[in-house]
Design an enzyme around this catalytic site. Structure first.
Site, PDB file in Angstrom:
ATOM      1  N   CYS A 106       8.793   5.216   1.257  1.00 57.02           N
ATOM      2  CA  CYS A 106       7.353   5.323   0.954  1.00 57.02           C
ATOM      3  C   CYS A 106       6.559   5.237   2.242  1.00 57.02           C
ATOM      4  CB  CYS A 106       6.968   4.180   0.014  1.00 57.02           C
ATOM      5  SG  CYS A 106       5.222   4.144  -0.403  1.00 57.02           S
ATOM      6  N   HIS A 152       7.392   7.918  -8.716  1.00 59.46           N
ATOM      7  CA  HIS A 152       6.988   7.081  -7.575  1.00 59.46           C
ATOM      8  C   HIS A 152       5.462   7.054  -7.439  1.00 59.46           C
ATOM      9  CE1 HIS A 152       7.605   5.630  -3.277  1.00 59.46           C
ATOM     10  NE2 HIS A 152       6.361   6.061  -3.226  1.00 59.46           N
ATOM     11  N   GLU A 153       4.841   8.217  -7.573  1.00 55.16           N
ATOM     12  CA  GLU A 153       3.386   8.306  -7.384  1.00 55.16           C
ATOM     13  C   GLU A 153       2.627   7.648  -8.538  1.00 55.16           C
ATOM     14  OE1 GLU A 153       2.282   9.166  -4.447  1.00 55.16           O
ATOM     15  OE2 GLU A 153       4.374   9.554  -3.938  1.00 55.16           O
ATOM     16  N   HIS A 205       2.449   4.087  -7.957  1.00 55.03           N
ATOM     17  CA  HIS A 205       1.364   3.749  -7.022  1.00 55.03           C
ATOM     18  C   HIS A 205       0.042   3.546  -7.767  1.00 55.03           C
ATOM     19  CE1 HIS A 205       2.779   3.782  -2.923  1.00 55.03           C
ATOM     20  NE2 HIS A 205       3.349   4.959  -3.040  1.00 55.03           N
TER      21      HIS A 205
HETATM   22 CO    CO Z   1       4.825   5.792  -1.839  1.00 49.84          CO
END
Ligand code: CO
Length: 168
Positions: free
Chosen positions: A106, A148-149, A152
């Site tokens: 990341c 993954h996003e 976030h």
């Molecule tokens: Co990231």
């Protein structure tokens, strides 16, 4: 000037990012955010995607480089094809129970890599930069990136869930 990518100690990465009212998607304010995000992502060598909180904006937006995901070689990509895929107010509406253990890193956790379980396939619904609601399927690397996003946007970093971490 290079825009700094916010690092893991910053609380903005731990917030639940805010939805954007649909009528504001095409506003100047959001256009500006998208521009800064694209610039930041294009300047980063290793990055394939970026979420708005990573530039300090607690908004439910992430972008994904269309290249090299959808084309083979770096040599023949002209500048205007470099605009990223934009996902605004994204929602995963279907996700496979089949998971794979994959390598991940990341931009907000510099120098750390790990392995993590990610679903193999998913379907995502999101608005694009023109305020149109789109549904698309993704598998493999793109499905991993989307998970993954979205993490976030929910204040989650991959290091929270990783099965193993290493600093090469
Ligand atoms: Co990231």
């Amino acid at each position: 000037m290079k825009i700094k990518i916010i690092q893991k100690e910053n609380k903005v990465l731990r917030q639940n990012a805010k939805e954007i009212p649909v009528e504001k998607i095409k506003s100047k304010e959001i256009k500006k955010v998208l521009k800064r995000m694209s610039k930041t992502l294009n300047e980063s060598e290793n990055g394939v995607a970026l979420a708005a909180p990573q530039i300090g904006e607690s908004l439910r937006i992430f972008i994904v480089k269309t290249f090299p995901l959808t084309s083979g070689s770096a040599d023949h990509v002209d500048e205007n094809k470099k605009s990223p895929m934009v996902f605004i107010n994204p929602v995963i509406i279907k996700i496979s129970s089949k998971k794979n253990i994959v390598d991940e890193g990341c931009l907000s956790v510099e120098g750390v890599y790990g392995t993590i379980k990610r679903a193999e396939k998913l379907t995502i619904e999101a608005y694009n930069e023109n305020g149109e609601k789109k549904t698309r399927g993704a598998s493999g690397l793109l499905a991993q990136i989307i998970q993954h996003e979205i993490d976030h946007l929910n204040g989650v970093l991959f290091i929270d869930k990783a099965e193993s971490l290493e600093k090469p």
